[in-house]
Design a protein around this motif. Sequence first.
Motif, PDB file in Angstrom:
ATOM      1  N   LYS A   1      14.114   9.827  -0.125  1.00 60.28           N
ATOM      2  CA  LYS A   1      13.400  11.099   0.006  1.00 60.28           C
ATOM      3  C   LYS A   1      11.934  10.976  -0.383  1.00 60.28           C
ATOM      4  CE  LYS A   1      17.552  13.561  -1.332  1.00 60.28           C
ATOM      5  NZ  LYS A   1      18.197  13.767  -2.621  1.00 60.28           N
TER       6      LYS A   1
ATOM      7  N   SER B   1       7.989   9.234  -0.638  1.00 63.65           N
ATOM      8  CA  SER B   1       7.016   8.654   0.290  1.00 63.65           C
ATOM      9  C   SER B   1       6.903   7.161   0.004  1.00 63.65           C
ATOM     10  CB  SER B   1       5.651   9.299   0.089  1.00 63.65           C
ATOM     11  OG  SER B   1       5.715  10.670   0.344  1.00 63.65           O
ATOM     12  N   VAL B   2       6.588   6.387   1.035  1.00 61.75           N
ATOM     13  CA  VAL B   2       6.550   4.932   0.919  1.00 61.75           C
ATOM     14  C   VAL B   2       5.584   4.491  -0.186  1.00 61.75           C
ATOM     15  CG1 VAL B   2       6.076   2.775   2.144  1.00 61.75           C
ATOM     16  CG2 VAL B   2       7.094   4.712   3.365  1.00 61.75           C
ATOM     17  N   ASN B   3       6.125   3.838  -1.199  1.00 63.44           N
ATOM     18  CA  ASN B   3       5.373   3.275  -2.323  1.00 63.44           C
ATOM     19  C   ASN B   3       4.590   4.291  -3.143  1.00 63.44           C
ATOM     20  OD1 ASN B   3       6.190   0.629  -1.743  1.00 63.44           O
ATOM     21  ND2 ASN B   3       4.587   0.399  -0.214  1.00 63.44           N
TER      22      ASN B   3
ATOM     23  N   GLN C   1      12.215   7.356   7.185  1.00 59.36           N
ATOM     24  CA  GLN C   1      11.639   7.438   8.520  1.00 59.36           C
ATOM     25  C   GLN C   1      10.833   6.177   8.830  1.00 59.36           C
ATOM     26  OE1 GLN C   1       8.569  10.310   9.033  1.00 59.36           O
ATOM     27  NE2 GLN C   1       8.644  10.190  11.255  1.00 59.36           N
ATOM     28  N   TYR C   2      10.121   5.706   7.815  1.00 58.62           N
ATOM     29  CA  TYR C   2       9.305   4.504   7.948  1.00 58.62           C
ATOM     30  C   TYR C   2      10.177   3.292   8.291  1.00 58.62           C
ATOM     31  CZ  TYR C   2       7.072   0.395   5.764  1.00 58.62           C
ATOM     32  OH  TYR C   2       6.612  -0.856   5.485  1.00 58.62           O
TER      33      TYR C   2
ATOM     34  N   VAL D   1       0.838  -1.210   0.000  1.00 56.98           N
ATOM     35  CA  VAL D   1       0.000   0.000   0.000  1.00 56.98           C
ATOM     36  C   VAL D   1       0.869   1.255   0.000  1.00 56.98           C
ATOM     37  CG1 VAL D   1      -1.996  -1.034   1.155  1.00 56.98           C
ATOM     38  CG2 VAL D   1      -0.185   0.007   2.524  1.00 56.98           C
ATOM     39  N   GLU D   2       0.276   2.356  -0.440  1.00 56.58           N
ATOM     40  CA  GLU D   2       0.989   3.625  -0.464  1.00 56.58           C
ATOM     41  C   GLU D   2       0.752   4.375   0.846  1.00 56.58           C
ATOM     42  OE1 GLU D   2      -0.310   5.602  -4.022  1.00 56.58           O
ATOM     43  OE2 GLU D   2       0.556   4.040  -5.300  1.00 56.58           O
ATOM     44  N   LEU D   3       1.794   5.023   1.345  1.00 58.12           N
ATOM     45  CA  LEU D   3       1.670   5.841   2.551  1.00 58.12           C
ATOM     46  C   LEU D   3       2.060   7.279   2.174  1.00 58.12           C
ATOM     47  CD1 LEU D   3       3.465   3.468   5.121  1.00 58.12           C
ATOM     48  CD2 LEU D   3       1.019   3.617   4.662  1.00 58.12           C
ATOM     49  N   PRO D   4       1.104   8.070   1.673  1.00 60.45           N
ATOM     50  CA  PRO D   4       1.439   9.408   1.174  1.00 60.45           C
ATOM     51  C   PRO D   4       2.064  10.281   2.271  1.00 60.45           C
ATOM     52  CG  PRO D   4      -0.799   8.802   0.547  1.00 60.45           C
ATOM     53  CD  PRO D   4      -0.320   7.766   1.515  1.00 60.45           C
ATOM     54  N   GLY D   5       3.140  10.955   1.929  1.00 59.79           N
ATOM     55  CA  GLY D   5       3.785  11.882   2.862  1.00 59.79           C
ATOM     56  C   GLY D   5       4.710  11.217   3.870  1.00 59.79           C
ATOM     57  N   VAL D   6       4.671   9.873   3.980  1.00 61.00           N
ATOM     58  CA  VAL D   6       5.541   9.189   4.933  1.00 61.00           C
ATOM     59  C   VAL D   6       6.859   8.866   4.236  1.00 61.00           C
ATOM     60  CG1 VAL D   6       5.854   7.151   6.392  1.00 61.00           C
ATOM     61  CG2 VAL D   6       3.578   8.160   6.127  1.00 61.00           C
ATOM     62  N   ARG D   7       7.925   9.484   4.715  1.00 63.61           N
ATOM     63  CA  ARG D   7       9.204   9.259   4.047  1.00 63.61           C
ATOM     64  C   ARG D   7       9.716   7.855   4.292  1.00 63.61           C
ATOM     65  NH1 ARG D   7      12.658  14.570   3.348  1.00 63.61           N
ATOM     66  NH2 ARG D   7      10.915  15.961   3.029  1.00 63.61           N
TER      67      ARG D   7
END
Lengths: 248, 489
Positions: A139, A141-143, A97-98, A88-94
């Motif tokens: 840099k 966002s995740v996926n 950091q994740y 899944v996509e995590l918008p804005g989550v770098r």
Amino acid sequence: MLEIKNLHAKVDGELVLKGVNLSVLAGEVHAIMGPNGSGKSTLSNVIAGKPEYEITDGEIVFDGKNINDLVPDERARMGIFLGFQYPVELPGVRFRQYLKTAIDSIRKYRNLSDMSPREFTDLYDKNLELLKMDKDLVKRSVNDGFSGGEKKRSEVLQMCMLQPKLAILDETDSGLDIDALHLVANAINSVSKSGTATVLVTHYKRILTYVKPQYVHILYNGQIVESGSEKLADDLEKKGYDAFVKKN
Amino acid sequence: MEEIVLSKDTSEEELSSQYKYGFVTEIDSDIVPKGLDEDVIRLISSKKEEPEFLLEWRLKAYRHWLSRKKEEPTWAKIEHEAIDFQDIYYYAAPSSSSSVDPNKTLDDVDPKILETFNKLGIPIEEQKKLSGVAVDAIFDSVSVATTYQKKLEDAGVIFCSLSEAAKKYPDLVKKYIGTVVPYSDNFYASLNSAVFSDGSFVYVPEGVRCPIELMTYFRINANETGQFERTLIIAERGAYVSYLEGCTAPIRQSNQLHAAVVELVAHDDAEIKYSTIQNWYPGDKDGRGGVYNFVTKRGKAAGKNSKISWTQVETGSSITWKYPSVILQGDNSVGEFYSVALVNNHQQADTGTKMIHLGKNTRSTIVAKGISAGHGNSTYRGLVQIMPGAKNATNFTQCDSLLIGNNCGAHTVPYIDVRNSSANMEHEASTSKVSDDQLFYCMQRGMSDEEAHYMIINGFCRSIFKELPFEFAMEAQQLLKVSLEGAVG
């Protein structure tokens, strides 16, 4: 490492797993093959503890402990990793950091302090290189906006970073071109060599020429109907699923 | 035009959030008796030793407010019991600093007040000042300390309380006060104009780039006291200033009224960046107590190529009613509004912006993020107006709502009024829930349910947080976490 006994599981009120037995030792590679709807993804998700899946009978024993009732994060911290079929996509989550949060959560469970940023960066760079992935991923966002192949490679990258005891890779080989498949297979082999028990859930024999399984299982209608050596995958490709299903 | 997503599930969740700023400072106050009439206004004005013109202006505002007393605005999506305006103290000052003395030093400030600001993480003693940030600290109705005065003076920047400015720079105050938000603007602005207590005054002269960030910290302490601060910021031609405000209040059973006015004026080529972290006491988990926050904030991008940018992180208050706006008067002027509004428990927020395009080639950007948890209700309400003379105006608006749990609501009410056909308008809106798949994905990597929520919510807010100065972005993240305690996980 993983011992599944007579596992029955329901999703949306429908019984999908109907008595699965499976035993995987450290360092072993098992391939699970089966037609669409046979329960492959369900099995992966049930092992990882996805909340919508309900175990109605049987047990999952991991590292000597029954994990039937454990929440997914606790299973992850014990060392179970699931490579998602559809990350899944995590918008804005770098991404950085994740990954760092994930690693530190697992380290905390093992009474280790947070990984130093330096150590993290070294590990990250090493694995990016292993998978020939873009450094700028850190840099992003995740996926978010990843191509299909990038998503799958990112799953394998996460596996390499987290160093799990058990890795379940749910159709990680789907959607990869031949070069990417090589890289992914390489990464899986190196993690396996370090002692990780690996379960490859796949439709295709293709990846098994690069990642050699000790065992191949055929899952059909919620049960493992046939287990054998690597050769079983060849037989399956020649004869099709019907040959193995009718026998039962 | 209106999107409404309301939850149907009525299952209750135990919600609680800890408000760590809820302590009360025991200190003697100089209070003007409850209620409001012309004598109270005269008393406030005389306590502040104000020039005559300001008293006259206050009285005009009061008479106007009286004449429209039945016109409390009712159009916002908020509910509260009627406010008894005669049951409020309109002025409270710590006794030790009740008179306005421009030569007052920090040694004259009551140590208990210094301790209060220390507890809040706002050190105002000389040796502990926030590095690179000048602070004006407002305690109830008066400013108690302004730091870094010398450094600012050297640059020619005036940063002081509005009371002090009224005495030291009456011509500037007279020239600008009420020019962006007139006393007749709206019900709460009229009330504020009549009784405003203290607030900050900033004047940045032509060509000066303010060398440090300016910050005002507002603290309501006294019970049943309204806070009516008024802030005025002027950036002359080619000037630049970045200004921040932070707000907290003690935990009180009854509601406290906060009705502020902020006016910004940017002349040719000037830029004002205004950031807010609003964390007034939000009330308890059953919705008792908390601050009613009725605020009018408006900037005039008066000059050519001027720019005004609002960034707000709103996590506090029982009710928020606030629409920081920009009048884009100068040609090529720019207006921006970046907002995160979070509601939990029984909080209500009706917030947004107005972008009024008058000049040619004016550009505005609106990015509003609403997060609703518990029984909270959050509404984005915004107006983008392109007037006939605003040739080639452009606006981009993005409104995203995130719902946590099944008992909260999110609403988007955008008004778009275009009177010049050369305008270019873009509007995007989305409503989403933190999805189970996203949570499972994070938890499968070892994060707890709570950690997973914060990670996803922080990701949702990232485009706003990056507009804040670094330390405040960190504070904003921390604040979200505290405000959501009990609502996730």
